[in-house]
Design an enzyme around this catalytic site. Structure first.
Site, PDB file in Angstrom:
ATOM      1  CG  ASP A  20      -1.642   1.241   1.500  1.00 48.04           C
ATOM      2  OD1 ASP A  20      -1.646   2.117   0.609  1.00 48.04           O
ATOM      3  OD2 ASP A  20      -2.243   1.381   2.590  1.00 48.04           O
ATOM      4  CE  LYS A  46      -1.215   7.080  -3.565  1.00 49.99           C
ATOM      5  NZ  LYS A  46      -1.795   6.167  -2.583  1.00 49.99           N
ATOM      6  CG  ASP A  56      -9.455   3.939   1.523  1.00 48.25           C
ATOM      7  OD1 ASP A  56      -8.950   4.550   2.477  1.00 48.25           O
ATOM      8  OD2 ASP A  56      -8.791   3.257   0.712  1.00 48.25           O
ATOM      9  CD  GLU A  90      -4.875   3.681  -2.241  1.00 42.78           C
ATOM     10  OE1 GLU A  90      -5.701   4.503  -1.804  1.00 42.78           O
ATOM     11  OE2 GLU A  90      -3.703   3.999  -2.543  1.00 42.78           O
TER      12      GLU A  90
END
Ligand code: AMP
Length: 579
Positions: free
Chosen positions: A7, A69, A169, A146
């Site tokens: 992850d 990211k 999430d 994800e």
């Protein structure tokens, strides 16, 4: 040889592996599962990733980078110690570190990984992630969304034969919503929606801005270090709201201690626009899934920001259903990717599980609109199509005699290309025919990793032009990849066995920089003391002192610094660290 699941998060990264019939997290050198996605290049040109680098974010922000990211798949370049790095390079360092931790933990070489990405990552971002894996020496055949990983792990825990989940999430930088339908061993992702620019870090920014405003500071006049200190305080305050109704923020700015007291009520009021923004993707995912709220059996919350009671309460309020918060919301995605690694390796316990994913956005071609000058988006693959998917559509030239064609490949839900993301442009010649137009058959193929390949066939000649859609810095041929791997390999990871000492030193240095007066003097003393201990190279003594230093630093983390000095001096004296 084991495949690891990673992850690769905006804030933290984790790795997991399928072991003894379950997905297990891989500890780093500190015995922790969360490795901050922060990279620092030290004065020796060594790469430091994780907790130590996070400390360096405050003391040496010019040589340290976080949150890269957010720029994956873009042309952004960062300069650290006079060397240039792309977000892909920096991500590859994080992956290299996780690979090293996994090799240490499993005592075998790791060559392959599955990496999770936000569902809303476009092709450039996905390809950049795969490339980061390659640069870290990892084969990355699969990329998984994800929320799908989170759903997979949740289902493995719940073991329901038939169930419908809505998974929220909520991480540091993104919010992903997915509707998942489970039937026997089939996990079907029915719809996903999200906001790529909404996350827990936005609450930190709000607290930071409020601190600056209430203390009448000018953001432009703050040094990079001061800004990082306030941000760190803001995150600490946000986390403290999980347990406290009122929180105090402190930071030394321009040599003066500044404070701000803020109540939970004020904090919620401050974040109300962020809460409201959560509703839109939730509504969209539900609407696309064609299930009503009553048909959803469970609402599951994962991601670091699910720790925030105010977030959970808001989700409860809008969905009228009490969300289930996983015991380990930061770990669920990694554990899901670890499970996926088990599926890929065809381990008995999971080999029959089938997980189907979808394309979260519409992909199409920009066409000339008769009624306006704007290019219009003509959808080829509609959002929420099950993967893999391949669709074709016929397009034609605008007028006879036209010899050149330009195809805009776009992603998004808006009517006009200008409002969507242009993933790439295909440009090619078509035969010139004076009195007829040319037909072009465009095929979009979106594979299970969410990587798009576009072919265009010129019908009159049968010629096929194809293009794998990738952004500028995500396109590298084998030669370029090998060359970049070689360049990056020159930079070595900081030796693992020195990490503990390095972290202790980095923390004291940070305390030194963040404070003034007595505390700073004391930190100065601690740095000299600790360096002297390290110079002895006496492993036993260093280990003994490390243990005590960790306790001292823990006190600094949890108690206001000025109250700590007295305690620490006494402790050092009692422990025989000083005369
Ligand atoms: P993730 O991207 O899932 O790793 O989540 C990272 C985000 O979760 C960051 O914004 C963290 O500040 C936030 N976070 C982590 N732990 C907590 C906590 N206990 N309370 C509030 N937010 C948290």
């Amino acid at each position: 040889m084991a495949i690891i699941g990673i992850d690769l998060g905006t804030t933290n990264s984790l790795a997991a592996v399928w072991k003894e019939d379950k997905s297990v997290l891989i500890p780093n050198v500190f015995g922790e599962y969360l490795t901050p996605s922060v990279v620092h290049i030290d004065q020796n040109g060594e790469i430091i990733v994780g907790k130590i680098a996070k400390e360096k974010l405050i003391t040496e922000p010019e040589n340290t980078m976080a949150s890269f990211k957010r720029d994956m798949g873009t042309d952004k370049v960062y300069t650290l110690r006079n060397r240039e790095f792309t977000p892909t390079d920096l991500s590859s360092f994080v992956l290299r570190k996780l690979k090293e931790d996994a090799e240490q933990y499993l005592q075998e070489e790791i060559e392959e990984a599955i990496i999770s990405v936000p569902a809303y990552f476009n092709d450039n971002q996905r390809s950049a992630t795969k490339l980061a894996g390659r640069l870290a020496g990892l084969k990355v055949e699969r990329i998984i969304n994800e929320p799908s990983a989170a759903a997979l792990y949740t289902q493995m825990q719940n073991k329901q034969e038939e169930c419908r989940y809505l998974v929220v999430d909520f991480g540091g930088g993104t919010l992903d919503i997915s509707v998942v339908d489970i039937f026997d061993d089939v996990i079907e992702i029915v719809a996903v929606a999200g906001d790529n620019h909404l996350g827990g870090d936005d609450f930190d920014t709000l607290l930071m801005e409020t601190f600056i405003e209430k203390n009448r500071l000018e953001i432009k006049k703050l040094t990079k270090q001061e800004r990082q200190s306030i941000r760190k305080e803001a995150e600490r305050a946000k986390i403290a709201f999980s347990k406290e109704k009122e929180v105090q923020m402190n930071a030394f700015i321009g040599g003066m201690e500044r404070t701000l007291s803020i109540t939970e009520k004020e904090f919620i009021n401050l974040g109300k626009d962020l809460f409201i923004r959560m509703q839109e993707p939730i509504d969209k995912a539900l609407q696309d899934s064609q299930f009503s709220l009553e048909e959803i059996d469970e609402v599951i919350m994962v991601g670091g920001s699910s720790h925030m009671p105010s977030v959970v309460n808001y989700v409860h309020y809008i969905l009228k259903k009490e969300p289930k918060i996983s015991a380990n919301p930061d770990e669920v995605v990694a554990l899901g990717v670890g499970t996926y690694a088990g599926i890929k390796e065809r381990f008995e316990a999971v080999k029959d599980i089938l997980i189907t994913d979808i394309c979260p956005f519409t992909l199409g071609v920009g066409i000339v609109d008769e009624y306006s000058d704007e290019l219009k988006m003509s959808p080829v693959i509609e959002r929420n199509s099950t993967l893999p998917v391949s669709r074709e559509q016929m397009f034609n030239t605008i007028m006879p005699g036209q010899t050149r064609v330009k195809i805009f490949i776009c992603q998004g839900e808006h009517r006009y290309v200008k409002d969507n993301t242009v993933l790439g442009i295909m440009e090619f010649n078509v035969p010139c025919s004076k009195d007829s137009i040319q037909y072009i058959l465009v095929r979009f193929t979106y594979d299970i990793n969410g990587i798009l390949v576009v072919d265009a066939k010129i019908c009159s000649t049968g010629e096929i032009i194809n293009k794998c859609i990738v952004g500028k810095n995500t396109t590298m041929n084998e030669e370029e990849i090998t060359a970049r791997v070689k360049e990056l390999e020159e930079l070595k990871l900081h030796p693992r066995k020195r990490d503990k000492n390095r972290l202790i030193l980095a923390k004291i240095e940070r305390i030194f920089e963040e404070n003034v007066g007595e505390i700073r003097k004391f930190a100065d003393y601690l740095i000299d003391y600790y360096n002297a201990v390290l110079d002895t190279q006496d492993a036993k003594r260093i280990a003994w002192v490390n243990h005590r230093m960790e306790y001292i630093l823990e006190l600094f983390e949890t108690e206001p610094a000025n109250r700590v000095i007295f305690e620490v001096r006494k402790y050092m004296h009692d422990e025989g660290m000083v005369e």
